[in-house]
Design a protein around this motif. Structure first.
Motif, PDB file in Angstrom:
ATOM      1  N   TYR A 185      42.568 -12.710  81.436  1.00 28.94           N
ATOM      2  CA  TYR A 185      42.346 -13.140  80.058  1.00 28.94           C
ATOM      3  C   TYR A 185      40.865 -13.097  79.682  1.00 28.94           C
ATOM      4  N   LEU A 186      40.014 -13.515  80.593  1.00 28.83           N
ATOM      5  CA  LEU A 186      38.576 -13.477  80.330  1.00 28.83           C
ATOM      6  C   LEU A 186      38.079 -12.045  80.176  1.00 28.83           C
ATOM      7  N   LYS A 187      38.604 -11.159  80.992  1.00 26.62           N
ATOM      8  CA  LYS A 187      38.224  -9.752  80.902  1.00 26.62           C
ATOM      9  C   LYS A 187      38.683  -9.168  79.567  1.00 26.62           C
ATOM     10  N   ASP A 188      39.911  -9.468  79.154  1.00 22.46           N
ATOM     11  CA  ASP A 188      40.417  -9.000  77.856  1.00 22.46           C
ATOM     12  C   ASP A 188      39.578  -9.548  76.711  1.00 22.46           C
ATOM     13  N   LEU A 189      39.226 -10.813  76.782  1.00 24.96           N
ATOM     14  CA  LEU A 189      38.409 -11.437  75.749  1.00 24.96           C
ATOM     15  C   LEU A 189      37.028 -10.792  75.675  1.00 24.96           C
ATOM     16  N   PHE A 190      36.457 -10.486  76.826  1.00 24.92           N
ATOM     17  CA  PHE A 190      35.148  -9.843  76.871  1.00 24.92           C
ATOM     18  C   PHE A 190      35.209  -8.444  76.252  1.00 24.92           C
ATOM     19  N   ILE A 191      36.256  -7.700  76.525  1.00 21.13           N
ATOM     20  CA  ILE A 191      36.415  -6.360  75.951  1.00 21.13           C
ATOM     21  C   ILE A 191      36.566  -6.451  74.438  1.00 21.13           C
ATOM     22  N   GLN A 192      37.340  -7.425  73.960  1.00 24.83           N
ATOM     23  CA  GLN A 192      37.490  -7.620  72.510  1.00 24.83           C
ATOM     24  C   GLN A 192      36.150  -7.979  71.878  1.00 24.83           C
ATOM     25  N   TRP A 193      35.386  -8.827  72.524  1.00 21.05           N
ATOM     26  CA  TRP A 193      34.078  -9.234  72.006  1.00 21.05           C
ATOM     27  C   TRP A 193      33.133  -8.036  71.906  1.00 21.05           C
ATOM     28  N   ARG A 194      33.127  -7.183  72.938  1.00 21.80           N
ATOM     29  CA  ARG A 194      32.285  -5.988  72.903  1.00 21.80           C
ATOM     30  C   ARG A 194      32.713  -5.049  71.779  1.00 21.80           C
ATOM     31  N   GLY A 195      34.024  -4.923  71.560  1.00 23.29           N
ATOM     32  CA  GLY A 195      34.523  -4.087  70.471  1.00 23.29           C
ATOM     33  C   GLY A 195      34.114  -4.628  69.118  1.00 23.29           C
ATOM     34  N   LEU A 196      34.173  -5.937  68.968  1.00 24.81           N
ATOM     35  CA  LEU A 196      33.776  -6.578  67.718  1.00 24.81           C
ATOM     36  C   LEU A 196      32.296  -6.343  67.441  1.00 24.81           C
ATOM     37  N   LEU A 197      31.475  -6.526  68.456  1.00 25.96           N
ATOM     38  CA  LEU A 197      30.037  -6.296  68.279  1.00 25.96           C
ATOM     39  C   LEU A 197      29.737  -4.835  67.966  1.00 25.96           C
ATOM     40  N   ALA A 198      30.440  -3.934  68.626  1.00 23.90           N
ATOM     41  CA  ALA A 198      30.233  -2.509  68.360  1.00 23.90           C
ATOM     42  C   ALA A 198      30.624  -2.170  66.925  1.00 23.90           C
ATOM     43  N   ALA A 199      31.708  -2.758  66.432  1.00 19.81           N
ATOM     44  CA  ALA A 199      32.148  -2.500  65.062  1.00 19.81           C
ATOM     45  C   ALA A 199      31.117  -3.003  64.049  1.00 19.81           C
ATOM     46  N   TYR A 200      30.565  -4.191  64.297  1.00 21.71           N
ATOM     47  CA  TYR A 200      29.545  -4.718  63.385  1.00 21.71           C
ATOM     48  C   TYR A 200      28.258  -3.905  63.457  1.00 21.71           C
ATOM     49  N   ASP A 201      27.857  -3.520  64.660  1.00 23.21           N
ATOM     50  CA  ASP A 201      26.661  -2.674  64.802  1.00 23.21           C
ATOM     51  C   ASP A 201      26.838  -1.360  64.055  1.00 23.21           C
ATOM     52  N   GLU A 202      28.008  -0.758  64.202  1.00 26.36           N
ATOM     53  CA  GLU A 202      28.283   0.492  63.496  1.00 26.36           C
ATOM     54  C   GLU A 202      28.204   0.276  61.984  1.00 26.36           C
ATOM     55  N   GLY A 203      28.768  -0.827  61.510  1.00 27.95           N
ATOM     56  CA  GLY A 203      28.717  -1.136  60.087  1.00 27.95           C
ATOM     57  C   GLY A 203      27.309  -1.348  59.582  1.00 27.95           C
ATOM     58  N   LEU A 204      26.487  -1.993  60.384  1.00 31.05           N
ATOM     59  CA  LEU A 204      25.096  -2.216  59.975  1.00 31.05           C
ATOM     60  C   LEU A 204      24.331  -0.910  59.895  1.00 31.05           C
ATOM     61  N   MET A 205      24.668   0.039  60.743  1.00 30.59           N
ATOM     62  CA  MET A 205      23.968   1.322  60.753  1.00 30.59           C
ATOM     63  C   MET A 205      24.525   2.312  59.729  1.00 30.59           C
ATOM     64  N   LYS A 206      25.831   2.346  59.552  1.00 27.58           N
ATOM     65  CA  LYS A 206      26.447   3.378  58.720  1.00 27.58           C
ATOM     66  C   LYS A 206      26.630   2.986  57.262  1.00 27.58           C
ATOM     67  N   GLY A 207      26.580   1.699  56.948  1.00 28.04           N
ATOM     68  CA  GLY A 207      26.669   1.308  55.549  1.00 28.04           C
ATOM     69  C   GLY A 207      27.666   0.192  55.280  1.00 28.04           C
ATOM     70  N   ASP A 208      27.648  -0.236  54.030  1.00 29.07           N
ATOM     71  CA  ASP A 208      28.442  -1.395  53.627  1.00 29.07           C
ATOM     72  C   ASP A 208      29.947  -1.168  53.738  1.00 29.07           C
ATOM     73  N   ALA A 209      30.417   0.033  53.469  1.00 30.42           N
ATOM     74  CA  ALA A 209      31.860   0.294  53.549  1.00 30.42           C
ATOM     75  C   ALA A 209      32.346   0.144  54.985  1.00 30.42           C
ATOM     76  N   VAL A 210      31.574   0.631  55.942  1.00 34.68           N
ATOM     77  CA  VAL A 210      31.960   0.529  57.354  1.00 34.68           C
ATOM     78  C   VAL A 210      31.861  -0.923  57.811  1.00 34.68           C
TER      79      VAL A 210
END
Length: 121
Positions: free
Chosen positions: A10-35
């Motif tokens: 469960y901790l490993k799954d949670l960590f993977i989800q957290w990394r995905g969430l951060l990657a999605a926000y980082d991508e949005g900050l770099m690519k624009g408001d729509a992302v």
């Protein structure tokens, strides 16, 4: 959870989800408001189709403003936690303004149609 293996899974799954969430926000900050809005919509609103679009836009605007404020703040002030974050509701007047970029795709398409028409003559 008493089983160590189950807890670790469960901790490993949670960590993977957290990394995905951060990657999605980082991508949005770099690519624009729509992302960024798409990342917030997926991660905060669970991709609910009934989400209030203006509210989502206010959150995106709020995040941009908060990050800009943090970027301009001295490190000492951040370390001392002397921060004031407003409310996303304060972004309503900014979100209500019509962006000049909204007409840009239509202008490009119109220019393309006009140049095609001229070439066919």
């Amino acid at each position: 959870m008493h089983a160590r293996g189950t807890r670790n899974k469960y901790l490993k799954d949670l960590f993977i989800q957290w990394r995905g969430l951060l990657a999605a926000y980082d991508e949005g900050l770099m690519k624009g408001d729509a992302v960024l809005a798409a990342a917030i919509w997926r991660n905060v609103f669970k991709a609910n189709e009934d989400v209030d679009i203006k509210g989502l836009a206010q959150i995106v605007s709020y995040m941009r403003r908060a990050l800009k404020g943090l970027d301009s703040m001295p490190d000492e002030k951040i370390m001392q936690a002397e921060l004031l974050f407003g409310s996303p509701e304060n972004e309503a007047s900014i979100v209500a303004l019509r962006s000049k970029m909204m007409d840009l795709p239509f202008q490009k398409e119109l220019e393309k149609d006009l140049s095609t028409e001229k070439q066919s003559r």
